[in-house]
Write a protein that holds these residues in place. Structure first.
Motif, PDB file in Angstrom:
ATOM      1  N   CYS A 115       0.849  -1.191   0.000  1.00  0.00           N
ATOM      2  CA  CYS A 115       0.000   0.000   0.000  1.00  0.00           C
ATOM      3  C   CYS A 115       0.881   1.237   0.000  1.00  0.00           C
ATOM      4  O   CYS A 115       1.881   1.311   0.725  1.00  0.00           O
ATOM      5  CB  CYS A 115      -0.900  -0.013   1.235  1.00  0.00           C
ATOM      6  SG  CYS A 115      -1.795   1.534   1.500  1.00  0.00           S
ATOM      7  N   GLN A 116       0.511   2.227  -0.811  1.00  0.00           N
ATOM      8  CA  GLN A 116       1.323   3.436  -0.920  1.00  0.00           C
ATOM      9  C   GLN A 116       1.014   4.460   0.178  1.00  0.00           C
ATOM     10  O   GLN A 116       1.675   5.492   0.263  1.00  0.00           O
ATOM     11  CB  GLN A 116       1.101   4.070  -2.294  1.00  0.00           C
ATOM     12  CG  GLN A 116       1.470   3.158  -3.453  1.00  0.00           C
ATOM     13  CD  GLN A 116       2.956   2.863  -3.502  1.00  0.00           C
ATOM     14  OE1 GLN A 116       3.779   3.748  -3.700  1.00  0.00           O
ATOM     15  NE2 GLN A 116       3.309   1.594  -3.308  1.00  0.00           N
ATOM     16  N   HIS A 117       0.038   4.174   1.020  1.00  0.00           N
ATOM     17  CA  HIS A 117      -0.340   5.063   2.128  1.00  0.00           C
ATOM     18  C   HIS A 117      -0.396   6.516   1.638  1.00  0.00           C
ATOM     19  O   HIS A 117       0.254   7.423   2.189  1.00  0.00           O
ATOM     20  CB  HIS A 117       0.614   4.891   3.304  1.00  0.00           C
ATOM     21  CG  HIS A 117       0.486   3.547   3.953  1.00  0.00           C
ATOM     22  ND1 HIS A 117      -0.530   3.217   4.822  1.00  0.00           N
ATOM     23  CD2 HIS A 117       1.225   2.401   3.793  1.00  0.00           C
ATOM     24  CE1 HIS A 117      -0.407   1.959   5.202  1.00  0.00           C
ATOM     25  NE2 HIS A 117       0.647   1.432   4.589  1.00  0.00           N
ATOM     26  N   CYS A 118      -1.173   6.692   0.582  1.00  0.00           N
ATOM     27  CA  CYS A 118      -1.229   7.964  -0.146  1.00  0.00           C
ATOM     28  C   CYS A 118      -1.695   9.131   0.732  1.00  0.00           C
ATOM     29  O   CYS A 118      -2.586   8.985   1.577  1.00  0.00           O
ATOM     30  CB  CYS A 118      -2.166   7.846  -1.336  1.00  0.00           C
ATOM     31  SG  CYS A 118      -1.717   6.534  -2.506  1.00  0.00           S
ATOM     32  N   GLY A 119      -1.105  10.287   0.481  1.00  0.00           N
ATOM     33  CA  GLY A 119      -1.536  11.499   1.162  1.00  0.00           C
ATOM     34  C   GLY A 119      -2.909  11.959   0.705  1.00  0.00           C
ATOM     35  O   GLY A 119      -3.623  12.648   1.442  1.00  0.00           O
ATOM     36  N   ASP A 120      -3.276  11.586  -0.508  1.00  0.00           N
ATOM     37  CA  ASP A 120      -4.616  11.880  -1.043  1.00  0.00           C
ATOM     38  C   ASP A 120      -5.167  10.573  -1.611  1.00  0.00           C
ATOM     39  O   ASP A 120      -5.322  10.420  -2.818  1.00  0.00           O
ATOM     40  CB  ASP A 120      -4.529  12.962  -2.119  1.00  0.00           C
ATOM     41  CG  ASP A 120      -5.889  13.573  -2.440  1.00  0.00           C
ATOM     42  OD1 ASP A 120      -6.864  13.227  -1.753  1.00  0.00           O
ATOM     43  OD2 ASP A 120      -5.961  14.386  -3.384  1.00  0.00           O
ATOM     44  N   ALA A 121      -5.442   9.640  -0.727  1.00  0.00           N
ATOM     45  CA  ALA A 121      -5.716   8.253  -1.095  1.00  0.00           C
ATOM     46  C   ALA A 121      -7.032   8.080  -1.849  1.00  0.00           C
ATOM     47  O   ALA A 121      -8.087   8.521  -1.375  1.00  0.00           O
ATOM     48  CB  ALA A 121      -5.734   7.382   0.157  1.00  0.00           C
ATOM     49  N   PRO A 122      -6.992   7.412  -3.020  1.00  0.00           N
ATOM     50  CA  PRO A 122      -8.233   7.124  -3.759  1.00  0.00           C
ATOM     51  C   PRO A 122      -9.220   6.295  -2.961  1.00  0.00           C
ATOM     52  O   PRO A 122     -10.438   6.465  -3.102  1.00  0.00           O
ATOM     53  CB  PRO A 122      -7.727   6.360  -4.996  1.00  0.00           C
ATOM     54  CG  PRO A 122      -6.319   6.816  -5.178  1.00  0.00           C
ATOM     55  CD  PRO A 122      -5.797   7.019  -3.795  1.00  0.00           C
ATOM     56  N   CYS A 123      -8.726   5.388  -2.110  1.00  0.00           N
ATOM     57  CA  CYS A 123      -9.634   4.554  -1.320  1.00  0.00           C
ATOM     58  C   CYS A 123     -10.398   5.391  -0.298  1.00  0.00           C
ATOM     59  O   CYS A 123     -11.569   5.120   0.005  1.00  0.00           O
ATOM     60  CB  CYS A 123      -8.871   3.417  -0.636  1.00  0.00           C
ATOM     61  SG  CYS A 123      -7.524   3.959   0.454  1.00  0.00           S
ATOM     62  N   MET A 124      -9.752   6.424   0.230  1.00  0.00           N
ATOM     63  CA  MET A 124     -10.437   7.299   1.172  1.00  0.00           C
ATOM     64  C   MET A 124     -11.541   8.090   0.474  1.00  0.00           C
ATOM     65  O   MET A 124     -12.608   8.337   1.044  1.00  0.00           O
ATOM     66  CB  MET A 124      -9.448   8.266   1.825  1.00  0.00           C
ATOM     67  CG  MET A 124      -8.532   7.622   2.861  1.00  0.00           C
ATOM     68  SD  MET A 124      -7.474   8.833   3.701  1.00  0.00           S
ATOM     69  CE  MET A 124      -8.699   9.822   4.537  1.00  0.00           C
ATOM     70  N   LYS A 125     -11.274   8.481  -0.768  1.00  0.00           N
ATOM     71  CA  LYS A 125     -12.292   9.208  -1.532  1.00  0.00           C
ATOM     72  C   LYS A 125     -13.484   8.306  -1.835  1.00  0.00           C
ATOM     73  O   LYS A 125     -14.638   8.755  -1.857  1.00  0.00           O
ATOM     74  CB  LYS A 125     -11.686   9.730  -2.826  1.00  0.00           C
ATOM     75  CG  LYS A 125     -10.603  10.780  -2.636  1.00  0.00           C
ATOM     76  CD  LYS A 125      -9.998  11.179  -3.979  1.00  0.00           C
ATOM     77  CE  LYS A 125      -8.877  12.183  -3.811  1.00  0.00           C
ATOM     78  NZ  LYS A 125      -8.233  12.543  -5.098  1.00  0.00           N
TER      79      LYS A 125
END
Length: 275
Positions: free
Chosen positions: A68-78
């Motif tokens: 997991c890339q632990h994104c700062g603007d994560a698509p999964c969170m959106k």
């Protein structure tokens, strides 16, 4: 700034200790409220991509750790803001209770890092071993298990001097997703070959090899070893001119196509110099 992973494929030998440690930590272990047990099979919250490159006898194997890339603007969170959250340390967590039944989260991740647990009806992924960090660990299990320092974890500012040369696994998505997994020395192309004198049935040691990228005018140089072999590692994707110079022989030029894959030119037969 939060925690980040820094992964260096150049230091990875494919031992898969990280992958095994991840399985050991999460299979059959309930770390609620961070994560429910990972299934024994089918899930790879951390995976090691293995790629065989080149052709015999010029072959290399590269290993790239993916998680997991632990994104700062994560698509999964959106996709499910009520079920996915980011901790203060930057780790992105799929809430195992609030995400139940949300199979669509698997498709929401462009990195293929979210898996569906059929038995528990919940999407799951790498948690950065958040439960261990909360218990006093300084790094996740995968980092702790790596014997070569190929996976590191810490505060972003601690790696500031290295991140200028870092890349992302999907650079085309970096601006949008703001991933927190940085890569050093991601595998690029290699160009290799062997210089021979077929008339005398000998290899040519000490030959000067020049690799030229006609588009950028970049020049790299190498020398054949005692077996007549030469290598150019970590070169850009391109169609190259390769010049071979050796005492007693005329200069030879051949093409090396490294546009689609690594290039093993094979034997390059040099011409004997005219007397």
């Amino acid at each position: 700034m939060g925690k980040i992973f820094v992964i260096d494929p150049a230091k990875c030998n494919g031992c898969r200790n990280c992958q095994i440690a991840c399985k050991d930590e999460h299979c059959d272990n309930d770390w609620s409220p961070i994560a429910l047990p990972q299934p024994d099979t089918g899930h790879f919250w951390l995976n090691v991509d293995e790629k065989v490159r080149g052709s015999v006898p010029k072959v290399k194997v590269s290993y790239v750790v993916r998680l997991c890339q632990h994104c700062g603007d994560a698509p999964c969170m959106k996709a499910a803001p009520e079920a996915v959250y980011r901790r203060d340390d930057g780790l992105v967590i799929v809430d195992p209770e609030k995400a139940k039944g949300k199979r669509e989260l698997v498709e929401a991740c462009p990195y293929g890092a979210i898996f569906w647990n059929e038995e528990l009806a919940v999407p799951q992924k790498c948690t950065g071993c958040a439960h261990l960090l909360d218990d006093g660990w300084s790094v996740p299990r995968c980092v702790d298990a790596c014997p070569h320092g190929a996976i590191r974890f810490g505060d972003e500012e601690d790696f500031a001097g290295e991140l200028e040369a870092a890349e992302f696994i999907a650079p085309e998505r970096a601006d949008a997703d703001k991933p927190h997994v940085y890569y050093l020395n991601l595998p690029k192309r290699f160009v290799a070959g062997i210089v021979v004198d077929l008339e005398s049935d000998e290899v040519v040691a000490g030959a000067q090899i020049t690799l030229e990228n006609p588009e950028t005018t970049e020049i790299l140089q190498a020398e054949t070893d005692e077996f007549g072999d030469f290598w150019f590692h970590q070169v850009d994707t391109a169609l190259y001119n390769v010049y071979v110079e050796a005492e007693g022989y005329m200069t030879r030029m051949v093409k090396a196509d490294a546009t689609d894959e690594d290039c093993n030119i094979g034997p390059i037969d040099v011409f004997a110099a005219a007397e």
